[in-house]
Design an enzyme around this catalytic site. Structure first.
Site, PDB file in Angstrom:
ATOM      1  N   ASN A   7      41.421  61.286 -41.030  1.00 56.41           N
ATOM      2  CA  ASN A   7      41.161  60.472 -39.843  1.00 56.41           C
ATOM      3  C   ASN A   7      39.686  60.075 -39.931  1.00 56.41           C
ATOM      4  O   ASN A   7      38.811  60.816 -39.531  1.00 56.41           O
ATOM      5  CB  ASN A   7      41.455  61.333 -38.605  1.00 56.41           C
ATOM      6  CG  ASN A   7      41.441  60.524 -37.339  1.00 56.41           C
ATOM      7  OD1 ASN A   7      40.820  59.474 -37.256  1.00 56.41           O
ATOM      8  ND2 ASN A   7      42.126  61.039 -36.323  1.00 56.41           N
ATOM      9  N   ARG A  97      44.884  57.654 -40.807  1.00 55.91           N
ATOM     10  CA  ARG A  97      44.908  56.900 -39.565  1.00 55.91           C
ATOM     11  C   ARG A  97      44.231  55.555 -39.854  1.00 55.91           C
ATOM     12  O   ARG A  97      43.095  55.517 -40.324  1.00 55.91           O
ATOM     13  CB  ARG A  97      44.135  57.650 -38.490  1.00 55.91           C
ATOM     14  CG  ARG A  97      44.007  56.836 -37.241  1.00 55.91           C
ATOM     15  CD  ARG A  97      43.225  57.569 -36.185  1.00 55.91           C
ATOM     16  NE  ARG A  97      43.158  56.732 -35.005  1.00 55.91           N
ATOM     17  CZ  ARG A  97      42.093  56.654 -34.216  1.00 55.91           C
ATOM     18  NH1 ARG A  97      41.016  57.345 -34.498  1.00 55.91           N
ATOM     19  NH2 ARG A  97      42.110  55.879 -33.178  1.00 55.91           N
ATOM     20  N   ARG A 247      32.955  52.552 -22.234  1.00 58.78           N
ATOM     21  CA  ARG A 247      33.536  51.197 -22.316  1.00 58.78           C
ATOM     22  C   ARG A 247      33.943  50.725 -20.929  1.00 58.78           C
ATOM     23  O   ARG A 247      34.451  51.516 -20.129  1.00 58.78           O
ATOM     24  CB  ARG A 247      34.784  51.206 -23.207  1.00 58.78           C
ATOM     25  CG  ARG A 247      34.468  51.292 -24.680  1.00 58.78           C
ATOM     26  CD  ARG A 247      35.739  51.345 -25.507  1.00 58.78           C
ATOM     27  NE  ARG A 247      35.828  52.587 -26.230  1.00 58.78           N
ATOM     28  CZ  ARG A 247      36.879  53.002 -26.919  1.00 58.78           C
ATOM     29  NH1 ARG A 247      37.975  52.262 -26.963  1.00 58.78           N
ATOM     30  NH2 ARG A 247      36.867  54.150 -27.544  1.00 58.78           N
TER      31      ARG A 247
END
Ligand code: AMP
Length: 406
Positions: A7, A97, A247
């Protein structure tokens, strides 16, 4: 069969090795070996941590490239006190991933030159992630040789069945033709939660209607009907939807036009503003971690209080928006850092669903539940807390693909 999972992120990378010699177990197994590399402290220094054989080994090395640090990390699989295999050839497959699979990849796929070319091409949509995911694939090819099969598991794939009325943005139609559409992310986690929820409820995943809430630093919801994601809050990029750690989530696009016209903001400045300086961090001013926000509220910080109230309001309103895509709701699932660890957020979300007959058992909610139903027996909807295990989900995908191809 031993499967290595990689990942790879821009400033960190996690890997683990699973031993699936006995087939796919029903319960997620512990990995044989886990390793991570962190470049966030200093870009030329790789901080390496390995856990295996009940030992944790940490060291920091000067590494000029990601591949050099990865080689060092993987050596610990067959050398020293964390050794779990005798030779690299014992690794049967590597699962990666990959953040963006565009519209073409609806499932995980074995990596071929064409798949690598597509991951590179889709970097225009995921410039921070896809190039590092591809670098991870190429590094593994160099270390293990090109005969070891590699599998790309896309974050977007689980949302590939979104219907057009959900994935098309109401801009000019040429946007869709160019690939500007909703893709959705965190697919591996939402799919894992679907399967785990089905297991915990003793039901078939295809028969369930669920809302899965992946609430971590990044956060997204999915409405799942008949096994498929039919709506989700992240969109063309992982910036859309819920308010997150740093975010913004959804906002009026007119704000961006205003900032460009009146503040002379460039694309890079907007990117930093919306991805790194907004959300819980931007509003509270104390940090993007919910624990920091709650600690500040306890000190009387009003901006932190506002940040939490906004987070809850936006979570509730998007749960409402997922709800209208479903005919009924079997379960709401909470996962990832906040979903798994914050009874306050779970309670606030469920309170808004009380009119539907959702009833939370507050003792269960406050007792660190994991892979558990925290609704009362009378609740009309089950409320599950599930520990998301994306690495294990990638290993499962890899195992399935390897068994399809023999
Ligand atoms: P993830 O991205 O899934 O690793 O989630 C990380 C986020 O989970 C952190 O930034 C925190 O906001 C949140 N988190 C982790 N533990 C707790 C906790 N005990 N209480 C509240 N939030 C938590």
């Amino acid at each position: 069969m031993k499967i290595l999972v990689l990942n790879a992120g821009s400033s960190s990378q996690k890997s683990c090795l699973y031993d699936l010699s006995g087939g796919l177990p029903e319960q997620p197994p512990e990995p044989l070996w886990e390793g991570s590399i962190d470049w966030s402290v200093h870009p030329d220094t790789a901080e390496i941590k390995v856990e295996a054989n009940g030992k944790v080994v940490k060291n920091a090395i000067a590494a000029s490239s990601k591949s050099e640090a990865t080689t060092h990390l993987l050596n610990s699989l067959w050398q020293g006190e964390t050794q779990v295999i005798n030779h690299a050839s014992e690794i049967s497959a590597v699962g990666h991933r990959v953040v963006h699979g565009g519209a073409e990849y609806r499932d995980s796929i074995r990596v071929t030159p064409a798949v690598k070319e597509a991951i590179a091409r889709l970097s225009t949509f995921a410039p921070v992630h896809n190039p590092v995911n591809l670098e991870g694939i190429e590094t593994m090819e160099t270390i293990l040789g090109s005969d070891v099969p590699q599998v790309a598991v896309f974050d977007t794939a689980f949302h590939a069945q979104l219907p057009p009325e959900v994935y098309v943005y109401p801009g000019p139609y040429t946007w869709v033709e160019e690939g500007i559409r909703r893709y959705g992310f965190h697919g591996t986690s939402h799919r894992y939660c679907r399967d785990r929820a089905a297991h915990l409820l003793g039901r078939n995943p295809q028969d369930l209607q669920l809302i899965t809430c992946h609430l971590g630093n990044g956060a997204s919801l999915a409405a799942i009907r008949n096994g498929y994601s039919i709506d989700t809050t992240m969109g063309f990029t992982p910036l859309d939807g819920l308010m997150m750690g740093s975010r913004s989530g959804s906002l009026d696009p007119g704000i961006l036009i205003y900032l460009m016209r009146n503040h002379g903001c460039t694309a890079d400045q907007l990117d930093t503003l919306l991805n790194k300086q907004s959300g819980l961090l931007g509003i509270s001013g104390v940090g993007g971690d919910l624990r920091q926000v709650i600690a500040a509220i306890e000190q009387g910080n009003q901006r932190a209080k506002l940040a939490l109230e906004m987070y809850i309001h936006r979570l509730r309103s998007l749960i409402g928006s997922m709800l209208i895509s479903l005919d009924h709701l079997d379960a709401i699932v909470f996962t990832a850092g906040i979903g798994e660890n914050s009874p306050l957020i779970r309670e606030a979300a469920c309170q808004a669903l009380h009119f539907l007959g959702v009833e939370l058992d507050s003792v269960k909610n406050n007792s660190h539940p994991i892979d558990t139903d925290i609704a009362t027996p009378h609740s009309s909807v089950r409320v599950l807390v599930i520990h998301t295990q994306e690495d294990w989900a990638i290993a499962q995908e890899c195992w399935q693909i390897m068994h399809q191809s023999v």
